[in-house]
Design a protein around this motif. Structure first.
Motif, PDB file in Angstrom:
ATOM      1  N   GLU A   2       0.833  -1.188   0.000  1.00  0.00           N
ATOM      2  CA  GLU A   2       0.000   0.000   0.000  1.00  0.00           C
ATOM      3  C   GLU A   2       0.878   1.252   0.000  1.00  0.00           C
ATOM      4  O   GLU A   2       2.045   1.226   0.398  1.00  0.00           O
ATOM      5  N   ARG A  48       2.977   4.597  -6.340  1.00  0.00           N
ATOM      6  CA  ARG A  48       2.656   3.883  -7.579  1.00  0.00           C
ATOM      7  C   ARG A  48       2.680   4.838  -8.768  1.00  0.00           C
ATOM      8  O   ARG A  48       2.282   5.997  -8.666  1.00  0.00           O
ATOM      9  N   GLU A 156       1.848  -0.857 -12.753  1.00  0.00           N
ATOM     10  CA  GLU A 156       2.409  -2.029 -12.077  1.00  0.00           C
ATOM     11  C   GLU A 156       3.781  -1.736 -11.474  1.00  0.00           C
ATOM     12  O   GLU A 156       4.434  -2.650 -10.942  1.00  0.00           O
ATOM     13  N   ASP A 157       4.201  -0.463 -11.526  1.00  0.00           N
ATOM     14  CA  ASP A 157       5.511  -0.068 -11.009  1.00  0.00           C
ATOM     15  C   ASP A 157       5.386   0.950  -9.885  1.00  0.00           C
ATOM     16  O   ASP A 157       4.367   1.638  -9.759  1.00  0.00           O
ATOM     17  N   PRO A 170       9.369  -2.949  -9.737  1.00  0.00           N
ATOM     18  CA  PRO A 170       8.121  -3.673  -9.976  1.00  0.00           C
ATOM     19  C   PRO A 170       7.340  -3.773  -8.667  1.00  0.00           C
ATOM     20  O   PRO A 170       7.886  -4.206  -7.648  1.00  0.00           O
ATOM     21  N   ALA A 171       6.092  -3.356  -8.684  1.00  0.00           N
ATOM     22  CA  ALA A 171       5.309  -3.312  -7.439  1.00  0.00           C
ATOM     23  C   ALA A 171       5.178  -4.683  -6.802  1.00  0.00           C
ATOM     24  O   ALA A 171       5.153  -4.797  -5.570  1.00  0.00           O
ATOM     25  N   ASP A 172       5.123  -5.744  -7.615  1.00  0.00           N
ATOM     26  CA  ASP A 172       4.919  -7.074  -7.048  1.00  0.00           C
ATOM     27  C   ASP A 172       6.170  -7.627  -6.353  1.00  0.00           C
ATOM     28  O   ASP A 172       6.108  -8.669  -5.705  1.00  0.00           O
ATOM     29  N   ARG A 173       7.297  -6.913  -6.474  1.00  0.00           N
ATOM     30  CA  ARG A 173       8.512  -7.338  -5.778  1.00  0.00           C
ATOM     31  C   ARG A 173       9.017  -6.268  -4.808  1.00  0.00           C
ATOM     32  O   ARG A 173      10.112  -6.391  -4.248  1.00  0.00           O
ATOM     33  N   GLU A 176       9.958  -7.434  -1.133  1.00  0.00           N
ATOM     34  CA  GLU A 176      11.231  -8.165  -1.106  1.00  0.00           C
ATOM     35  C   GLU A 176      12.411  -7.210  -1.262  1.00  0.00           C
ATOM     36  O   GLU A 176      13.417  -7.315  -0.545  1.00  0.00           O
TER      37      GLU A 176
END
Length: 235
Positions: A2, A48, A156-157, A170-173, A176
């Protein structure tokens, strides 16, 4: 992640920490070209990506704001042009009113004094007095992606900016990469404290051992050695 979590964790990091984390995680390091920098020293932005490809009119920005969420970062693609500004004070003020965290421009801005007074973080290639002087055909992907240098980014970034420039993750990583960056930061801080206490960096990273090992194995890289001793200098 978020928006609030992105901003909270980036507040204690730098883009350099996160670029090193990308290298360690074998994620492409997507840095904006070096000339792209903040209007004001010390400004930071994190959020985002809300992309917009400029074609000579501010309507694309207003439409981007219609679909934005609080904390987004408007990333403007004006092709890196240096002959016109595409963002001025009214766009910055509207972005702020829409709850955006800042603006990144692959191009120029104008109304510098007014933008600084508004206080919204803006990163660009510089300033010029003239705005757009012509309209071109609007791209069908005008609100789906934006180019910044060699990179193409979209919702997506995550965009992150500080005094070292702008970096896209990359937002999905992101989670990590933030965790890796925090570990790198902590290691570097410990190393810095030890240098100040009189223990040289060469001692800490056992540089003499590295030179000895390299004499036996010429292909051994310093990064490989650092990973065996727990140091952090290059990534």
């Amino acid at each position: 992640m978020e928006h609030q979590e992105i901003q909270r964790r980036f507040a204690a990091l730098t883009t350099a920490h996160l670029a090193d984390a990308c290298i360690r995680a074998q994620v492409p390091v997507r840095c904006a070209p070096a000339p792209l920098s903040a209007l004001r020293h010390g400004d930071r932005v994190a959020g985002r990506v809300r992309p917009a490809r400029h074609a000579g009119s501010v309507d694309v920005f207003l439409e981007a704001f219609e679909g934005s969420a609080p904390g987004d970062v408007l990333v403007v693609d004006n092709g890196g042009r240096l002959d016109e500004a595409c963002v001025g004070d009214l766009v910055a003020l509207e972005a702020q009113a829409a709850g955006l965290a800042g603006i990144v421009i692959w191009g120029l801005h104008r109304d510098t004094a007014d933008i600084l007074a508004i206080g919204l973080p803006v990163f660009s290639l510089g300033a010029t007095s003239t705005g757009p002087q012509s309209l071109t055909g609007r791209s069908g992907i005008a609100l789906l992606s934006a180019a910044v240098g060699d990179w193409t980014v979209g919702p997506e970034d995550v965009a992150l900016g500080d005094d070292d420039g702008v970096l896209f993750l990359p937002a999905d990583r992101a989670g990590e990469l933030f965790t890796l960056a925090e570990r790198i930061r902590d290691t570097e801080r410990t190393q810095a404290e030890r240098i100040r206490a009189g223990v040289s960096l060469r001692e800490q990273v056992r540089f003499d051992a590295y030179l000895a090992r390299r004499s036996q194995t010429p292909s051994l890289s310093f990064r490989e050695h650092l990973r065996t001793v727990g140091g952090a200098v290059e990534e």
